[in-house]
Design a protein around this motif. Structure first.
Motif, short mmCIF file in Angstrom:
data_model
loop_
_atom_site.label_atom_id
_atom_site.label_comp_id
_atom_site.label_asym_id
_atom_site.label_seq_id
_atom_site.Cartn_x
_atom_site.Cartn_y
_atom_site.Cartn_z
N UNK A 109 -3.12 45.97 -36.06
CA UNK A 109 -2.71 47.07 -35.18
C UNK A 109 -1.50 46.64 -34.34
N UNK A 110 -1.54 45.42 -33.79
CA UNK A 110 -0.42 44.92 -32.99
C UNK A 110 0.85 44.84 -33.86
N UNK A 111 0.69 44.36 -35.10
CA UNK A 111 1.83 44.26 -36.01
C UNK A 111 2.44 45.65 -36.24
N UNK A 112 1.57 46.65 -36.48
CA UNK A 112 2.08 48.00 -36.75
C UNK A 112 2.79 48.57 -35.53
N UNK A 113 2.17 48.40 -34.35
CA UNK A 113 2.77 48.93 -33.13
C UNK A 113 4.10 48.24 -32.84
N UNK A 114 4.11 46.91 -32.98
CA UNK A 114 5.32 46.13 -32.69
C UNK A 114 6.44 46.44 -33.66
N UNK A 115 6.10 46.50 -34.97
CA UNK A 115 7.13 46.74 -35.97
C UNK A 115 7.74 48.13 -35.81
N UNK A 116 6.91 49.10 -35.43
CA UNK A 116 7.42 50.47 -35.25
C UNK A 116 8.33 50.56 -34.02
N UNK A 117 7.93 49.86 -32.95
CA UNK A 117 8.62 50.02 -31.66
C UNK A 117 10.07 49.55 -31.68
N UNK A 118 10.44 48.69 -32.63
CA UNK A 118 11.80 48.15 -32.62
C UNK A 118 12.83 49.26 -32.83
N UNK A 119 12.65 50.02 -33.90
CA UNK A 119 13.64 51.09 -34.21
C UNK A 119 13.01 52.47 -34.25
#
Lengths: 508, 145
Positions: free
Chosen positions: A402-412
């Motif tokens: 979940x953290x990976x998905x949230x973090x990866x989305x938040x960049x762009x």
């Protein structure tokens, strides 16, 4: 003498209660944003900038600067505890930091990361105070040929990150360079290897890629080899501050590393367009070259954590020298800060030091205060941070996803980046599983775009002559060092062979 | 096929593709390296190294992945893929919550109530940080969040 008077003037400004409070708040937000995967200092400063429109410029820049260097502290937290670098400068911290956490030394790794960050930052601030304006001009001596040679020097170091099978290591490095060519060519404007996908025009999204490579691949490893991870869930039971204190041997191994990495990191921070990520990578490589037991690095060497953390903090401070004295941002974050300075009606450049001494020296003095406050806060938080390790693997694994998905989305803010993250996760799993060194790929991916642009700009400057790399003293020196360092392993192997030959003769 | 051999074949294909495309982009134009300079250079290097790795695998075959391992990797990746797909329909946070509950119940055999006790606070904290504080525009679904 003049510097001390200005610094005293700066402290008068920095120690005003409102500025101390905002330095602390900015630092704290920086730590949190840094610890959240995907949200780096660029996003943090960009998100906070609109809130500072109506603030006093000095207070605003003190808060934003604290957010920037606080971010460097925070990036190490998730890198060490769950092997997901909070920010790209944290990639190298994850290599040894997470191994230390797995050995039950997460507390010590965090303590060393925060101490090294503090010392690196402090050394950086002292250099900035004494020589900032002067060093900024030296940074400008670095043109495309010098940059290209510096990156060639860094890439020759892949040899030290290769692992057991050199062929696999060089393949990983070469694939990293191939991935770095994806996107619109910066000079001709031609799309390359984008396969018709607009999302790849700006290249492989680096942070989502790294999140997948380190974070998701870790979950895949946990699930596919759950029997190996069973019983290794809580390597850290005593969660007190005193038990997190590194041993005297740890300090002895790391002290010189911190000083060296801080100087190197500060200087790299000065160079326009490089920044904390490059600083962390190059310092780690320098550590690998200079360490008495280089094979320990990557397997839980605390000095690896110290090298990367001291350098990235010093670089974040170094980036302020060209920003303030020349108006040239050294990194993405300082580019946003430049926008902020102009928004507040200030013009960064040589005259800023003369016309707005209270502002400039207030900022520099606030760095001493803010750096100390952030370091103390982070160190005191260690016993609570380490609680992450108490979470059982069965719960931690899906939460990491979940953290990976949230973090990866938040960049762009892009769903495409999530697919990139999954691809990188599978690639990372495969590389881990079959002993392809991931750092070699990441190093090439970070340095590749800059290498391409610098080489091509250099050839354009020289109208196609490669002699430009040899005619300029800094470039020539860097290439010579690269050449010598490439030959060194072969020379030492040859020397070893020569020494062992008579010994073998004698025993016969 | 062993992992090393698979890597050798894939990197050969990738290196060759990059090399040929690099030639098409232009290796050297206007007295300087063109857009294909680095792809040609490192594409050819990758091809040479992949052949070397392939030759190594003829001597030592290397490790392979078991069917169970491949199944687990594909299952986890598919679960993450379905979650991403559902984000546009159900919204990011509902999908992530469902993903957590499904993982805990189906893979880790947690009772539903225990799974909810973990999933709900996790998603709530994530929502507060990413939506309320940082205002990241995550995809919204039927429910508006």
């Amino acid at each position: 003498m003049e510097i001390w008077n200005y610094l005293l003037l700066g402290f008068g400004q920095a120690l005003q209660p409102v500025n101390v409070l905002f330095a602390f708040l900015g630092g704290l937000m920086g730590v949190i944003v840094g610890a959240l995967p995907g949200l780096g200092s660029v996003a943090g400063v960009a998100l906070l900038l609109p809130l500072t429109f109506k603030m006093n410029p000095a207070t605003a820049i003190i808060m934003l600067a604290a957010l920037y260097y606080g971010n460097m502290f925070g990036g190490s937290i998730s890198a060490i505890l769950i092997n997901i670098p909070g920010d790209s400068p944290g990639v190298m911290t994850a290599l040894d930091g997470n191994q230390l956490a797995k050995q039950g030394r997460a507390g010590q790794a965090l303590f060393m990361a925060f101490s090294a960050s503090f010392c690196g930052g402090l050394i950086g601030i002292i250099i900035l105070t004494l020589m900032g304006p002067l060093l900024a001009f030296f940074g400008l001596k670095f043109g495309p040929p010098e940059f290209a040679s510096l990156i060639v020097l860094a890439l020759t170091s892949i040899g030290w990150l290769l692992g057991d099978n050199p062929v696999k290591g060089v393949i990983a490095g070469a694939v990293g360079l191939l991935l770095a060519t994806i996107g619109v060519d910066m000079i001709q404007g031609q799309p390359r290897f984008t396969f018709g996908l607009v999302n790849l025009s700006a290249g492989v999204p680096f942070i989502p890629f790294v999140i997948g490579l380190f974070g998701l691949s870790q979950v895949l490893l946990m699930q596919a080899h759950s029997e190996e991870f069973a019983g290794k869930e809580n390597p850290y039971q005593k969660l007190s501050l005193s038990s997190s204190f590194p041993t005297p041997a740890d300090w002895a191994r790391s002290a010189w590393t911190i000083v060296r990495s801080a100087f190197l990191g500060f200087y790299i921070g000065l160079l326009p367009g490089s920044g904390a990520t490059t600083a962390a990578f190059l310092s780690y490589i320098a550590e690998k070259r200079l360490n008495r037991n280089p094979e320990r690095l990557g397997k839980g060497a605390i000095e690896g954590v110290a090298a990367s953390e001291a350098a990235n903090n010093a670089a974040s401070i170094g980036a302020f020298a060209p920003l303030l004295s020349l108006g040239i941002p050294g990194s993405g974050t300082t580019a946003i800060l430049l926008g902020g300075l102009m928004m507040w009606g200030l013009t960064p450049g040589p005259l800023l030091f003369k016309e707005e001494p209270q502002f400039v020296w207030g900022l520099i003095a606030s760095m001493y205060v803010g750096n100390l406050l952030v370091a103390i806060t982070c160190i005191l938080a260690i016993p609570f941070l380490v609680y992450v390790l108490k979470v059982p693997r069965s719960v931690l694994a899906p939460i990491i996803v979940v953290i990976c998905l949230l973090g990866a989305y938040s960049v762009n803010n892009s769903v495409f980046d999530l697919w990139v993250m999954i691809f990188a996760g599978l690639l990372g799993y495969f590389m881990n599983r079959f002993s392809f060194p991931i750092p070699a790929l990441v190093l090439s991916l970070v340095l590749g775009p800059r290498l391409q642009t610098s080489i091509r700009q250099s050839f354009m400057m020289s109208h196609g002559s490669a002699l430009i790399f040899l005619n300029r003293p800094i470039s020539l020196s860097l290439l010579l060092i690269a050449f010598i360092l490439t030959l060194l392993p072969a020379l030492s192997a040859w020397q070893k062979k020569r020494r062992s030959a008579p010994a073998a003769e004698a025993t016969r | 096929m062993s992992g090393d051999r698979l890597a050798a074949v894939v990197s050969f294909v990738v290196g060759l593709y990059w090399f040929l495309q690099g030639l098409a982009y232009g290796y050297w134009i206007d007295m300087g390296p063109g857009p294909g300079f680095i792809p040609v250079l490192f594409g050819s290097l990758t091809v040479i190294l992949s052949i070397s790795l392939f030759l190594q695998t003829l001597r030592h075959k290397g490790a392979t992945m078991s069917a169970g391992e491949v199944r687990t990797i594909l299952l986890v990746s598919a679960a993450v893929g379905v979650t991403i797909f559902l984000m546009h329909i159900l919204g990011a946070f509902t999908s992530l919550g469902l993903f957590l509950v499904a993982w805990l119940c189906l893979l880790e055999h947690y009772p539903l109530l225990a799974a909810l006790k973990i999933a709900v606070p996790t998603i709530l904290v994530a929502y507060l940080v990413f939506i309320v504080w940082l205002q990241v525009p995550f995809p919204k679904g039927f429910f508006g969040f």
